[in-house]
Scaffold this motif. Structure first.
Motif, mmCIF file in Angstrom:
data_model
loop_
_atom_site.group_PDB
_atom_site.id
_atom_site.type_symbol
_atom_site.label_atom_id
_atom_site.label_comp_id
_atom_site.label_asym_id
_atom_site.label_seq_id
_atom_site.Cartn_x
_atom_site.Cartn_y
_atom_site.Cartn_z
ATOM 1 N N ARG A 102 -8.251 -9.903 33.332
ATOM 2 C CA ARG A 102 -7.080 -9.500 32.556
ATOM 3 C C ARG A 102 -5.832 -10.249 33.023
ATOM 4 O O ARG A 102 -4.985 -10.638 32.212
ATOM 5 C CB ARG A 102 -6.855 -7.983 32.706
ATOM 6 C CG ARG A 102 -7.897 -7.113 32.022
ATOM 7 C CD ARG A 102 -7.499 -5.643 32.122
ATOM 8 N NE ARG A 102 -8.466 -4.771 31.445
ATOM 9 C CZ ARG A 102 -8.254 -3.494 31.207
ATOM 10 N NH1 ARG A 102 -7.117 -2.916 31.601
ATOM 11 N NH2 ARG A 102 -9.164 -2.761 30.584
ATOM 12 N N GLU A 103 -5.707 -10.431 34.323
ATOM 13 C CA GLU A 103 -4.535 -11.122 34.874
ATOM 14 C C GLU A 103 -4.476 -12.566 34.371
ATOM 15 O O GLU A 103 -3.397 -13.092 34.072
ATOM 16 C CB GLU A 103 -4.581 -11.088 36.406
ATOM 17 C CG GLU A 103 -4.389 -9.703 37.007
ATOM 18 C CD GLU A 103 -5.622 -8.796 36.834
ATOM 19 O OE1 GLU A 103 -6.738 -9.346 36.662
ATOM 20 O OE2 GLU A 103 -5.458 -7.570 36.863
ATOM 21 N N TRP A 104 -5.616 -13.215 34.292
ATOM 22 C CA TRP A 104 -5.675 -14.595 33.788
ATOM 23 C C TRP A 104 -5.177 -14.652 32.346
ATOM 24 O O TRP A 104 -4.427 -15.560 31.958
ATOM 25 C CB TRP A 104 -7.113 -15.110 33.875
ATOM 26 C CG TRP A 104 -7.294 -16.530 33.408
ATOM 27 C CD1 TRP A 104 -7.215 -17.662 34.158
ATOM 28 C CD2 TRP A 104 -7.608 -16.949 32.067
ATOM 29 N NE1 TRP A 104 -7.445 -18.769 33.379
ATOM 30 C CE2 TRP A 104 -7.693 -18.365 32.092
ATOM 31 C CE3 TRP A 104 -7.828 -16.285 30.861
ATOM 32 C CZ2 TRP A 104 -7.976 -19.113 30.954
ATOM 33 C CZ3 TRP A 104 -8.101 -17.037 29.718
ATOM 34 C CH2 TRP A 104 -8.172 -18.430 29.770
ATOM 35 N N ASP B 205 -9.106 -1.612 25.797
ATOM 36 C CA ASP B 205 -8.321 -0.529 26.382
ATOM 37 C C ASP B 205 -6.945 -0.494 25.701
ATOM 38 O O ASP B 205 -6.229 -1.500 25.680
ATOM 39 C CB ASP B 205 -8.178 -0.825 27.886
ATOM 40 C CG ASP B 205 -7.306 0.180 28.608
ATOM 41 O OD1 ASP B 205 -6.804 1.121 27.960
ATOM 42 O OD2 ASP B 205 -7.115 0.005 29.829
ATOM 43 N N ARG B 206 -6.571 0.650 25.156
ATOM 44 C CA ARG B 206 -5.296 0.729 24.441
ATOM 45 C C ARG B 206 -4.119 0.469 25.371
ATOM 46 O O ARG B 206 -3.105 -0.095 24.959
ATOM 47 C CB ARG B 206 -5.155 2.110 23.781
ATOM 48 C CG ARG B 206 -6.200 2.349 22.700
ATOM 49 C CD ARG B 206 -6.079 3.745 22.090
ATOM 50 N NE ARG B 206 -7.308 4.093 21.390
ATOM 51 C CZ ARG B 206 -7.515 5.248 20.789
ATOM 52 N NH1 ARG B 206 -6.570 6.175 20.786
ATOM 53 N NH2 ARG B 206 -8.667 5.488 20.172
ATOM 54 N N GLU B 207 -4.222 0.894 26.608
ATOM 55 C CA GLU B 207 -3.125 0.655 27.546
ATOM 56 C C GLU B 207 -2.965 -0.840 27.824
ATOM 57 O O GLU B 207 -1.838 -1.324 28.008
ATOM 58 C CB GLU B 207 -3.369 1.417 28.859
ATOM 59 C CG GLU B 207 -3.355 2.921 28.702
ATOM 60 C CD GLU B 207 -2.048 3.436 28.086
ATOM 61 O OE1 GLU B 207 -0.984 2.916 28.455
ATOM 62 O OE2 GLU B 207 -2.119 4.346 27.230
ATOM 63 N N TYR B 208 -4.077 -1.573 27.837
ATOM 64 C CA TYR B 208 -3.973 -3.024 28.048
ATOM 65 C C TYR B 208 -3.367 -3.697 26.813
ATOM 66 O O TYR B 208 -2.578 -4.646 26.936
ATOM 67 C CB TYR B 208 -5.346 -3.606 28.366
ATOM 68 C CG TYR B 208 -5.294 -5.077 28.736
ATOM 69 C CD1 TYR B 208 -4.586 -5.498 29.862
ATOM 70 C CD2 TYR B 208 -5.930 -6.033 27.958
ATOM 71 C CE1 TYR B 208 -4.527 -6.841 30.202
ATOM 72 C CE2 TYR B 208 -5.882 -7.384 28.289
ATOM 73 C CZ TYR B 208 -5.173 -7.779 29.406
ATOM 74 O OH TYR B 208 -5.108 -9.107 29.741
ATOM 75 N N PHE B 209 -3.715 -3.216 25.625
ATOM 76 C CA PHE B 209 -3.073 -3.726 24.400
ATOM 77 C C PHE B 209 -1.563 -3.573 24.512
ATOM 78 O O PHE B 209 -0.793 -4.504 24.207
ATOM 79 C CB PHE B 209 -3.601 -2.975 23.176
ATOM 80 C CG PHE B 209 -2.847 -3.281 21.901
ATOM 81 C CD1 PHE B 209 -3.185 -4.372 21.110
ATOM 82 C CD2 PHE B 209 -1.783 -2.474 21.498
ATOM 83 C CE1 PHE B 209 -2.478 -4.661 19.940
ATOM 84 C CE2 PHE B 209 -1.075 -2.749 20.334
ATOM 85 C CZ PHE B 209 -1.425 -3.838 19.556
#
Length: 292
Positions: free
Chosen positions: A113-115, A145-149
């Motif tokens: 995710r960081e990349w 994941d909605r929080e990642y969106f």
């Protein structure tokens, strides 16, 4: 009584639509379709992917030189070469797409995710260094994941992106799920949301309309619903339902749908199913009077 809310169309017939099996548009086809979309009042035209090569770039340059009122967008991955190819074509509106599901990030790209977030930041800044306006796409958001969106949306907003696309890339959502997701996301998202639905279960139009009713401000569509696998939400069906069934506004002229359909089907060497809503032969006799 609810006020008539206005939504905008981001038509992706020339990009996602061309991924329909056996459809290949010539440069002249693409120019003709873009010109007709512009005449119909479509606000945004996603014209293609310049990094695909010289032939695609020549078609893009023809569209950009046509003096259209619509804003013409180039689709990009969050990669330097994609951005530079689009800029060299002359685009000033760039859509930068990143995966937001762990399934895509970890299994397809073998990244983190960081990349993804770092590549997105660098790509937005690179595009803006050339004076480009940026929109961001969240691929496979429906399995993510909605929080990642929302984290992606927040970073995009902080860097000056103008909107974010929520993509049901594999067409796995249903209208009840869409209602729940957009009821949660819209109030928390710092950017206008564009909804991009695929039609694997025949629900792309319904899912798009539910998302719009829940607060999405833009709909991604293709003429006739053409697109990868079972296609996308159909321009003519989404706009007509939004205007007639929902009583809302969209500044696209329904009288142009038949011409658009003929252009696309002729260019793709396809026929429209007789009972296809809005543009099928069963609906086109005195069509305006019947649906309006």
């Amino acid at each position: 009584m609810q006020d008539a809310r206005t939504i905008e169309i981001v038509d992706t017939t020339l990009r996602d639509g061309e991924q329909s099996p056996s459809i290949v548009f010539s440069a002249q086809d693409k120019l003709n379709i873009a010109t007709a979309l512009d005449k119909a009042g479509v606000t945004w035209i996603e014209a293609g992917v310049p990094v695909m090569g010289e032939e695609e770039q020549e078609a893009m340059k023809m569209i950009l030189s046509a003096g259209l009122q619509a804003k013409v967008i180039a689709w990009n991955r969050a990669l330097k070469n994609d951005i530079l190819s689009s800029v060299s074509c002359g685009f000033s509106h760039l859509h930068i797409s990143v995966p937001v599901s762990d399934l895509h990030i970890e299994q397809k790209l073998k990244k983190s995710r960081e990349w993804v977030l770092e590549n997105l930041k660098q790509s937005i800044l690179l595009a803006q260094s050339f004076g480009c306006t940026v929109s961001v796409g969240a691929e496979d958001a429906s399995r993510g994941d909605r929080e990642y969106f929302l984290e992606v949306a927040n970073i995009a907003a902080e860097l000056g992106a103008v909107r974010i696309r929520y993509a049901d890339t594999v067409g796995c959502l249903n209208p009840l799920a869409v209602h729940s997701i957009f009821q949660e996301l819209i109030p928390r998202c710092p950017l206008p949301v564009e909804v991009h639905m695929h039609n694997d279960f025949g629900l792309a139009n319904a899912n798009t309309l539910v998302a719009l009713a829940a607060g999405a401000e833009l709909a991604s569509t293709t003429i006739g619903g053409i697109g990868e696998r079972a296609g996308n939400a159909a321009l003519e069906e989404v706009v007509t339902a939004w205007q007639v069934v929902y009583g809302m506004k969209c500044h696209v002229n329904r009288n142009d749908f038949l011409h658009l359909s003929h252009l696309v089907m002729q260019a793709g060497n396809k026929d429209v199913f007789d009972y296809k809503p809005i543009i099928g032969n069963a609906f086109t006799v005195d069509n305006t009077n019947k649906i309006a």
